[in-house]
Design a protein around this motif. Structure first.
Motif, PDB file in Angstrom:
ATOM      1  N   GLU A  45     -56.590 -19.736  57.130  1.00 29.86           N
ATOM      2  CA  GLU A  45     -58.072 -18.818  56.980  1.00 29.86           C
ATOM      3  C   GLU A  45     -58.100 -18.072  55.407  1.00 29.86           C
ATOM      4  O   GLU A  45     -56.809 -17.254  55.665  1.00 29.86           O
ATOM      5  N   ASN A  46     -58.795 -18.066  54.890  1.00 28.80           N
ATOM      6  CA  ASN A  46     -58.099 -16.737  53.289  1.00 28.80           C
ATOM      7  C   ASN A  46     -56.831 -17.544  53.191  1.00 28.80           C
ATOM      8  O   ASN A  46     -56.552 -16.221  52.312  1.00 28.80           O
ATOM      9  N   LEU A  47     -56.088 -18.466  52.605  1.00 31.67           N
ATOM     10  CA  LEU A  47     -55.224 -19.288  52.403  1.00 31.67           C
ATOM     11  C   LEU A  47     -55.261 -19.974  51.782  1.00 31.67           C
ATOM     12  O   LEU A  47     -55.476 -21.170  52.095  1.00 31.67           O
ATOM     13  N   ILE A  48     -53.877 -19.854  50.193  1.00 28.33           N
ATOM     14  CA  ILE A  48     -54.531 -21.099  49.668  1.00 28.33           C
ATOM     15  C   ILE A  48     -52.707 -21.344  48.778  1.00 28.33           C
ATOM     16  O   ILE A  48     -51.754 -20.618  48.975  1.00 28.33           O
ATOM     17  N   ILE A  49     -52.655 -22.641  48.596  1.00 29.77           N
ATOM     18  CA  ILE A  49     -51.130 -23.241  48.220  1.00 29.77           C
ATOM     19  C   ILE A  49     -51.289 -23.110  46.888  1.00 29.77           C
ATOM     20  O   ILE A  49     -52.697 -24.235  46.424  1.00 29.77           O
ATOM     21  N   ASN A  50     -50.554 -22.706  46.127  1.00 28.13           N
ATOM     22  CA  ASN A  50     -50.395 -22.436  44.711  1.00 28.13           C
ATOM     23  C   ASN A  50     -48.815 -23.083  43.880  1.00 28.13           C
ATOM     24  O   ASN A  50     -48.195 -22.952  44.326  1.00 28.13           O
ATOM     25  N   GLY A  51     -48.996 -23.784  42.940  1.00 24.41           N
ATOM     26  CA  GLY A  51     -47.589 -23.802  42.105  1.00 24.41           C
ATOM     27  C   GLY A  51     -47.737 -23.483  41.347  1.00 24.41           C
ATOM     28  O   GLY A  51     -48.988 -23.481  40.313  1.00 24.41           O
ATOM     29  N   GLU A  52     -45.917 -22.843  40.375  1.00 24.51           N
ATOM     30  CA  GLU A  52     -46.103 -22.284  39.399  1.00 24.51           C
ATOM     31  C   GLU A  52     -46.989 -21.352  38.934  1.00 24.51           C
ATOM     32  O   GLU A  52     -47.231 -20.995  37.714  1.00 24.51           O
ATOM     33  N   ILE A  53     -47.654 -19.912  39.969  1.00 20.89           N
ATOM     34  CA  ILE A  53     -48.501 -19.553  39.256  1.00 20.89           C
ATOM     35  C   ILE A  53     -47.993 -18.298  39.156  1.00 20.89           C
ATOM     36  O   ILE A  53     -47.510 -17.651  39.720  1.00 20.89           O
ATOM     37  N   ARG A  54     -47.997 -17.452  38.759  1.00 23.85           N
ATOM     38  CA  ARG A  54     -47.708 -16.313  38.046  1.00 23.85           C
ATOM     39  C   ARG A  54     -47.248 -15.403  38.644  1.00 23.85           C
ATOM     40  O   ARG A  54     -49.117 -14.868  39.540  1.00 23.85           O
ATOM     41  N   LYS A  55     -46.879 -14.292  38.598  1.00 26.04           N
ATOM     42  CA  LYS A  55     -46.301 -13.472  40.146  1.00 26.04           C
ATOM     43  C   LYS A  55     -46.027 -12.172  39.300  1.00 26.04           C
ATOM     44  O   LYS A  55     -44.702 -12.322  39.147  1.00 26.04           O
TER      45      LYS A  55
END
Length: 228
Positions: free
Chosen positions: A97-107
């Motif tokens: 719920e309300n979570l996604i998986i991302n790759g190499e995103i700027r933090k």
């Protein structure tokens, strides 16, 4: 410790073996124990870490190492894409719920009003969104064993572990993971003594895990215990 943090079901303790890597005391899961990860998810204190282990188990060995002319080849990005795919399948099955998986995103640490303006690009992350500091769940850094075997390989591992500690401190990740792709020539036995001598440079050891994905097996341990 079996699946994640302090599994309390005593019946599980006989199901998971330790690796035979000398004096490393890492937990080991094999492909024939895959169903145990799924069946015991509800008793895990850290379900999302458990799900990452499940996704790792489902990454086929053909994404770790493959023939390349007369030699072989491995690539962090190829592995990461497949892990992303398997992790997405797991997340959809369990209906995150309300979570996604991302790759190499700027933090960017400035988003969280931290003193340090930390700008990083984790290889894979599980989070809600960029601005919600309460839902930064897992951050991963990944290295192939060939990269670790290179002349400055151990320094690369240390650099990634230092970054993971910063992710916890500045970006408020609940769990961070270093994933090593394969363990040719037991390179891990050379890396751990190097890290032990420099562990004071790594913050938040208790929230970082070291994982080795090796064909149909994974070995893992909390970094605080591994470097004790």
């Amino acid at each position: 410790m079996l699946l994640a943090n302090d599994i309390s079901n005593l019946s599980l303790k006989t199901l998971f073996k330790f690796t035979n890597k000398k004096n490393l005391n890492m937990n080991k899961l094999s492909i024939n124990q895959l169903h145990l990860i799924e069946e015991n998810r509800d008793i895990c204190e850290n379900k999302y870490f458990n799900d990452l282990l499940l996704a790792l188990m489902k990454v086929d060995s053909k994404y770790l190492l493959w023939p390349y002319g007369i030699n072989t080849q491995m690539c962090e990005r190829v592995f990461a894409y497949e892990l992303y795919h398997q992790w997405r399948i797991v997340s959809e099955y369990y209906q995150y719920e309300n979570l996604i998986i991302n790759g190499e995103i700027r933090k960017d640490g400035s988003i969280y009003r931290r003193v340090n303006n930390t700008v990083v690009y984790p290889d894979l992350i599980l989070h809600e969104q960029q601005n919600n500091i309460n839902q930064q769940i897992i951050a991963c850094e990944i290295k192939t064993v060939k990269s670790i075997e290179s002349n400055n390989g151990k320094q690369k591992v240390l650099k990634d572990l230092i970054k993971l500690g910063i992710y916890v401190e500045d970006l408020q990740y609940e769990t961070c993971v270093f994933i090593q792709i394969k363990d040719q020539d037991n390179i891990i036995e050379k890396v751990i003594p190097y890290l032990k001598k420099r562990k004071n440079a790594i913050s938040n050891l208790s929230k970082i895990y070291y994982i080795i994905k090796d064909d149909d097996d994974i070995s893992y341990q909390n970094l605080e215990l591994l470097l004790a």
